[in-house]
Design a protein around this motif. Structure first.
Motif, PDB file in Angstrom:
ATOM      1  N   VAL A  64       0.831  -1.198   0.000  1.00 56.61           N
ATOM      2  CA  VAL A  64       0.000   0.000   0.000  1.00 56.61           C
ATOM      3  C   VAL A  64       0.870   1.255   0.000  1.00 56.61           C
ATOM      4  O   VAL A  64       0.576   2.223  -0.702  1.00 56.61           O
ATOM      5  CB  VAL A  64      -0.972   0.003   1.202  1.00 56.61           C
ATOM      6  N   GLN A  65       1.968   1.234   0.751  1.00 56.50           N
ATOM      7  CA  GLN A  65       2.859   2.396   0.808  1.00 56.50           C
ATOM      8  C   GLN A  65       3.450   2.713  -0.562  1.00 56.50           C
ATOM      9  O   GLN A  65       3.625   3.873  -0.906  1.00 56.50           O
ATOM     10  CB  GLN A  65       3.997   2.173   1.823  1.00 56.50           C
ATOM     11  N   GLU A  66       3.740   1.696  -1.348  1.00 55.52           N
ATOM     12  CA  GLU A  66       4.262   1.906  -2.701  1.00 55.52           C
ATOM     13  C   GLU A  66       3.159   2.400  -3.631  1.00 55.52           C
ATOM     14  O   GLU A  66       3.363   3.320  -4.420  1.00 55.52           O
ATOM     15  CB  GLU A  66       4.837   0.607  -3.254  1.00 55.52           C
ATOM     16  N   VAL A  67       1.998   1.772  -3.519  1.00 55.10           N
ATOM     17  CA  VAL A  67       0.865   2.127  -4.378  1.00 55.10           C
ATOM     18  C   VAL A  67       0.444   3.572  -4.152  1.00 55.10           C
ATOM     19  O   VAL A  67       0.015   4.249  -5.074  1.00 55.10           O
ATOM     20  CB  VAL A  67      -0.318   1.160  -4.144  1.00 55.10           C
ATOM     21  N   CYS A  68       0.613   4.062  -2.955  1.00 47.24           N
ATOM     22  CA  CYS A  68       0.224   5.431  -2.623  1.00 47.24           C
ATOM     23  C   CYS A  68       0.827   6.436  -3.593  1.00 47.24           C
ATOM     24  O   CYS A  68       0.138   7.316  -4.098  1.00 47.24           O
ATOM     25  CB  CYS A  68       0.658   5.756  -1.195  1.00 47.24           C
ATOM     26  N   PHE A  69       2.098   6.305  -3.865  1.00 47.16           N
ATOM     27  CA  PHE A  69       2.794   7.310  -4.668  1.00 47.16           C
ATOM     28  C   PHE A  69       2.677   7.060  -6.171  1.00 47.16           C
ATOM     29  O   PHE A  69       2.856   7.985  -6.961  1.00 47.16           O
ATOM     30  CB  PHE A  69       4.263   7.378  -4.236  1.00 47.16           C
ATOM     31  N   MET A  70       2.337   5.863  -6.568  1.00 47.53           N
ATOM     32  CA  MET A  70       2.260   5.525  -7.990  1.00 47.53           C
ATOM     33  C   MET A  70       1.199   6.342  -8.741  1.00 47.53           C
ATOM     34  O   MET A  70       1.470   6.813  -9.843  1.00 47.53           O
ATOM     35  CB  MET A  70       2.048   4.026  -8.156  1.00 47.53           C
ATOM     36  N   PRO A  71      -0.006   6.540  -8.196  1.00 49.82           N
ATOM     37  CA  PRO A  71      -0.997   7.347  -8.914  1.00 49.82           C
ATOM     38  C   PRO A  71      -0.962   8.833  -8.561  1.00 49.82           C
ATOM     39  O   PRO A  71      -1.796   9.604  -9.010  1.00 49.82           O
ATOM     40  CB  PRO A  71      -2.324   6.730  -8.499  1.00 49.82           C
ATOM     41  N   GLY A  72      -0.013   9.243  -7.739  1.00 52.55           N
ATOM     42  CA  GLY A  72       0.112  10.672  -7.458  1.00 52.55           C
ATOM     43  C   GLY A  72      -0.309  11.132  -6.082  1.00 52.55           C
ATOM     44  O   GLY A  72      -0.351  12.331  -5.815  1.00 52.55           O
ATOM     45  N   PHE A  73      -0.641  10.216  -5.182  1.00 48.91           N
ATOM     46  CA  PHE A  73      -0.942  10.611  -3.806  1.00 48.91           C
ATOM     47  C   PHE A  73       0.369  10.943  -3.100  1.00 48.91           C
ATOM     48  O   PHE A  73       1.394  10.330  -3.373  1.00 48.91           O
ATOM     49  CB  PHE A  73      -1.675   9.498  -3.052  1.00 48.91           C
ATOM     50  N   ASN A  74       0.321  11.894  -2.188  1.00 50.74           N
ATOM     51  CA  ASN A  74       1.515  12.297  -1.459  1.00 50.74           C
ATOM     52  C   ASN A  74       1.495  11.839  -0.010  1.00 50.74           C
ATOM     53  O   ASN A  74       2.447  12.071   0.722  1.00 50.74           O
ATOM     54  CB  ASN A  74       1.671  13.821  -1.490  1.00 50.74           C
ATOM     55  N   ASN A  75       0.390  11.210   0.415  1.00 52.85           N
ATOM     56  CA  ASN A  75       0.207  10.894   1.812  1.00 52.85           C
ATOM     57  C   ASN A  75      -0.554   9.571   1.928  1.00 52.85           C
ATOM     58  O   ASN A  75      -1.664   9.452   1.410  1.00 52.85           O
ATOM     59  CB  ASN A  75      -0.576  12.042   2.472  1.00 52.85           C
ATOM     60  N   VAL A  76       0.041   8.602   2.603  1.00 54.18           N
ATOM     61  CA  VAL A  76      -0.575   7.278   2.732  1.00 54.18           C
ATOM     62  C   VAL A  76      -1.890   7.357   3.506  1.00 54.18           C
ATOM     63  O   VAL A  76      -2.877   6.720   3.129  1.00 54.18           O
ATOM     64  CB  VAL A  76       0.397   6.286   3.417  1.00 54.18           C
ATOM     65  N   THR A  77      -1.913   8.157   4.565  1.00 61.20           N
ATOM     66  CA  THR A  77      -3.131   8.284   5.368  1.00 61.20           C
ATOM     67  C   THR A  77      -4.284   8.828   4.533  1.00 61.20           C
ATOM     68  O   THR A  77      -5.415   8.345   4.627  1.00 61.20           O
ATOM     69  CB  THR A  77      -2.882   9.200   6.585  1.00 61.20           C
ATOM     70  N   TYR A  78      -3.999   9.821   3.693  1.00 61.09           N
ATOM     71  CA  TYR A  78      -5.038  10.382   2.825  1.00 61.09           C
ATOM     72  C   TYR A  78      -5.535   9.338   1.830  1.00 61.09           C
ATOM     73  O   TYR A  78      -6.738   9.204   1.591  1.00 61.09           O
ATOM     74  CB  TYR A  78      -4.521  11.624   2.107  1.00 61.09           C
ATOM     75  N   LEU A  79      -4.610   8.577   1.240  1.00 62.98           N
ATOM     76  CA  LEU A  79      -5.011   7.515   0.314  1.00 62.98           C
ATOM     77  C   LEU A  79      -5.943   6.527   1.010  1.00 62.98           C
ATOM     78  O   LEU A  79      -6.991   6.180   0.473  1.00 62.98           O
ATOM     79  CB  LEU A  79      -3.792   6.774  -0.235  1.00 62.98           C
ATOM     80  N   ILE A  80      -5.560   6.083   2.205  1.00 63.43           N
ATOM     81  CA  ILE A  80      -6.365   5.095   2.925  1.00 63.43           C
ATOM     82  C   ILE A  80      -7.758   5.636   3.210  1.00 63.43           C
ATOM     83  O   ILE A  80      -8.765   4.961   2.981  1.00 63.43           O
ATOM     84  CB  ILE A  80      -5.656   4.654   4.223  1.00 63.43           C
ATOM     85  N   ARG A  81      -7.834   6.882   3.684  1.00 68.22           N
ATOM     86  CA  ARG A  81      -9.128   7.495   4.013  1.00 68.22           C
ATOM     87  C   ARG A  81      -9.996   7.656   2.762  1.00 68.22           C
ATOM     88  O   ARG A  81     -11.177   7.292   2.751  1.00 68.22           O
ATOM     89  CB  ARG A  81      -8.892   8.849   4.677  1.00 68.22           C
ATOM     90  N   ALA A  82      -9.417   8.175   1.691  1.00 70.09           N
ATOM     91  CA  ALA A  82     -10.169   8.383   0.448  1.00 70.09           C
ATOM     92  C   ALA A  82     -10.572   7.053  -0.177  1.00 70.09           C
ATOM     93  O   ALA A  82     -11.694   6.901  -0.679  1.00 70.09           O
ATOM     94  CB  ALA A  82      -9.341   9.209  -0.534  1.00 70.09           C
ATOM     95  N   PHE A  83      -9.678   6.072  -0.142  1.00 67.58           N
ATOM     96  CA  PHE A  83      -9.953   4.761  -0.720  1.00 67.58           C
ATOM     97  C   PHE A  83     -11.107   4.086   0.014  1.00 67.58           C
ATOM     98  O   PHE A  83     -12.016   3.539  -0.607  1.00 67.58           O
ATOM     99  CB  PHE A  83      -8.688   3.891  -0.643  1.00 67.58           C
TER     100      PHE A  83
END
Length: 107
Positions: A64-83
């Motif tokens: 998940v930490q790698e996937v976070c930055f691949m589509p342009g997210f800058n923050n893992v917590t934000y990705l998790i919350r939005a996802f």
């Protein structure tokens, strides 16, 4: 404009950049974009990034930490919350569910 967004989805896209590229004010660009696509430019970008993240997770070979930055997210917590808001489960739970889903083939 959506083609430009798709091409640069991994970049830090801002409303200023998009409206300047379209030679419009931010307000005019936002109104026009929403009228045509039914969503705001930033919501569209978020949706595209989440779909891209889901596709990377489906491949199953990235954390998940790698996937976070691949589509342009800058923050893992934000990705998790939005996802979780979009798909109803965290990225890790989404990935685990896919790993245990049997794959059927047609003969």
């Amino acid at each position: 404009m959506t083609r430009s967004i798709q091409t640069n989805i991994r970049e830090n896209l801002t409303l200023d950049q998009l409206s300047n590229k379209a030679c419009m004010s931010k307000a005019q660009f936002s109104r026009s974009f929403k009228k045509v696509l039914g969503t705001s430019p930033m919501e569209y970008i978020l949706d595209q990034r989440l779909n891209l993240a889901a596709n990377y997770l489906k491949q199953g070979n990235s954390q998940v930490q790698e996937v976070c930055f691949m589509p342009g997210f800058n923050n893992v917590t934000y990705l998790i919350r939005a996802f979780k808001s979009r798909f109803g489960k965290t990225p890790k739970a989404f990935q685990k569910k896919l790993a245990f889903t049997p794959q059927f083939t047609c003969l």
